[in-house]
Design an enzyme around this catalytic site. Structure first.
Site, PDB file in Angstrom:
ATOM      1  N   HIS A   1       0.810  -1.218   0.000  1.00  0.00           N
ATOM      2  CA  HIS A   1       0.000   0.000   0.000  1.00  0.00           C
ATOM      3  C   HIS A   1       0.843   1.268   0.000  1.00  0.00           C
ATOM      4  O   HIS A   1       0.339   2.341  -0.339  1.00  0.00           O
ATOM      5  CB  HIS A   1      -0.999  -0.003   1.172  1.00  0.00           C
TER       6      HIS A   1
ATOM      7  N   ASP B   1       0.140  -7.643   1.193  1.00  0.00           N
ATOM      8  CA  ASP B   1       0.518  -6.240   1.431  1.00  0.00           C
ATOM      9  C   ASP B   1       2.036  -6.072   1.501  1.00  0.00           C
ATOM     10  O   ASP B   1       2.558  -5.411   2.393  1.00  0.00           O
ATOM     11  CB  ASP B   1      -0.137  -5.703   2.702  1.00  0.00           C
TER      12      ASP B   1
ATOM     13  N   SER C   1       4.579   2.501   7.889  1.00  0.00           N
ATOM     14  CA  SER C   1       4.289   1.348   7.041  1.00  0.00           C
ATOM     15  C   SER C   1       5.509   0.914   6.245  1.00  0.00           C
ATOM     16  O   SER C   1       6.152   1.726   5.577  1.00  0.00           O
ATOM     17  CB  SER C   1       3.165   1.691   6.066  1.00  0.00           C
TER      18      SER C   1
END
Length: 452
Positions: free
Chosen positions: A183, A217, A295
């Protein structure tokens, strides 16, 4: 719905950092992450001046008794106050006090004279250390782990027409391979926007996307650089609740940031991503502060090994706005990251395991029920698939996987996706016509499906 498709949950789902939009999640999924910008204000207030009241004579508290407490006796007559100490004595006291004052003054003057002899000029240089002596941090300390890890942690930016999306990553191989979340670079995958990697010393390189998988992911980037120092991927299966961890990355764009905490839970079923590309993660939960921008950064153990890839944070149930870190962060286990990264580097694609059934998202009873009707043209049990070969039929209820009970669809999905195609699992299954009973155990060899 299929075990390789998302399910609509009744509770919020975990989303990536920073969150693009609220995903649709399976029933009972963990709370969703959201981007928050926590802050704090404060200042110093002038302390008020305290004035003490004049001293007064206080009578001791009398024990309780009948009637009012009598007033204190009147003071003795003035002529009795000097009893035992005549006028001569007062004069002697005054003389002694004066003498003591003079002696004190003389003594103080002598001390000051001695100090003035040794005094340095007003412009004398202050003492300073000779040379620079580095402070040694003990091996395994937070400072030592951070010093070793930060040179291998990078900041990632996708610069598109609508702005810049940022995240974190880690050096995976010495010849320029970088690991991050899917992402983080999803905008670049969709639009072709350029991706840039900034290293700890401040220099920047444009990167290409080697491969990405929304199902896990994860994404692998490549920069034209060699001689990098990769971080070591540890064994996430060896992690236990209570282990100390350190999260590194660029929260809110603040590069080279580290936070510490513990592993607060394992095997947390988490969904991250948008509805069209939902990742099901058998996550490591931590209370180390993780915020938007973290992230793709590493979660390290006390040996400095990467045991997870920071991917999502929880948002308080019912909250419609971003709250940032609330002490519930989630990381993709390193064993999963290793397996997927190797596939992405080798072929640009990743695979994930399936058992070949559709799951009934409306079921509310014990366990997880296999659907009884086809959905989207898919049969409830794939003919000659793993479940079919194991004797699982439409309407059967799966109660446990490898001895671990499951009560929600996402729990079963993430438990399967934490494994590899070709692995064998033991499912405890109760026939669909029965409402009670422990069921039977069946062995299922997982099949393979390509991500994307």
């Amino acid at each position: 719905m299929s075990d390789d498709n998302p399910f609509a949950p009744p509770t919020p789902a975990s989303r990536p950092l920073p969150p693009p939009s609220a995903p649709t999640a399976p029933a009972g999924a963990a709370p969703g992450p959201d981007a928050g910008r926590p802050g704090h204000g404060g200042g110093e207030r002038e302390q008020p001046t305290t004035r003490l009241p004049p001293l007064t004579t206080v009578q001791p508290v009398s024990p309780p008794g009948p009637g009012p407490v009598p007033p204190p006796p009147p003071p003795p007559p003035a002529e009795r106050r000097s009893r035992g100490l005549g006028g001569g004595s007062l004069t002697l006291v005054a003389t002694l006090a004066l003498l003591a004052g003079l002696v004190g003054g003389i003594g103080g003057s002598a001390v000051m004279d001695a100090r003035e002899d040794d005094a340095r000029p007003a412009d004398a240089a202050l003492p300073e250390a000779v040379g620079s002596t580095p402070v040694e941090r003990p091996e395994g300390s937070v400072a030592a782990i951070a010093a070793d890890a930060l040179p291998s942690v990078v900041s990632i930016a996708v610069r598109g027409a609508e702005g810049e999306a940022t995240g974190s990553g880690m050096v995976l191989k010495a010849d320029g391979y970088i690991l991050t979340n899917n992402h983080v670079v999803a905008d670049a995958t969709a639009s072709g926007a350029p991706v840039f990697v900034t290293f700890s010393d401040g220099h920047e390189k444009q990167a290409e996307i080697v491969g990405a998988t929304p199902d896990y992911d994860l994404a692998v980037l490549k920069v034209d650089e060699t001689g990098l120092t990769p971080l070591v991927l540890g064994d996430s299966d060896a992690v236990v609740v209570g282990d100390s961890v350190l999260a590194a990355g660029s929260p809110l764009g603040l590069d080279a940031t580290v936070t510490t905490g513990i592993v607060s839970a394992l095997h947390r079923p988490v969904q991250a991503g948008e509805q069209s590309a939902t990742a099901f993660i058998d996550a490591i939960q931590t209370d180390a502060a993780i915020n938007p921008g973290n992230s793709g950064g590493p979660l390290l153990n006390s040996a400095g090994e990467v045991i997870g890839i920071n991917s999502a944070i929880a948002q308080a149930p019912g909250s419609l706005t971003a709250t940032g870190n609330i002490g519930l962060g989630f990381a993709i286990p390193s064993n999963q990251a290793r397996r997927t990264a190797e596939q992405l580097i080798e072929s640009g694609e990743a695979t994930f395991p399936v058992i070949g059934v559709l799951l009934d998202q409306t079921y509310q009873g014990e366990g997880v029920r296999v659907a009884t009707t086809a959905q989207g043209g898919q049969p409830p049990v794939t003919p000659d698939g793993p479940a079919d070969r194991a004797g699982i039929a439409p309407g059967d209820v799966i109660l446990a996987i490898d001895g671990r009970p499951v009560s929600r669809s996402d729990e079963l999905i993430v438990a399967i996706r934490a494994l590899a195609p070709g692995d064998a699992v033991t499912l405890r299954v109760r026939p669909g016509g029965e409402t009670e009973g422990e069921g039977r155990e069946v062995r299922v060899v997982l099949d393979e499906k390509t991500s994307g």
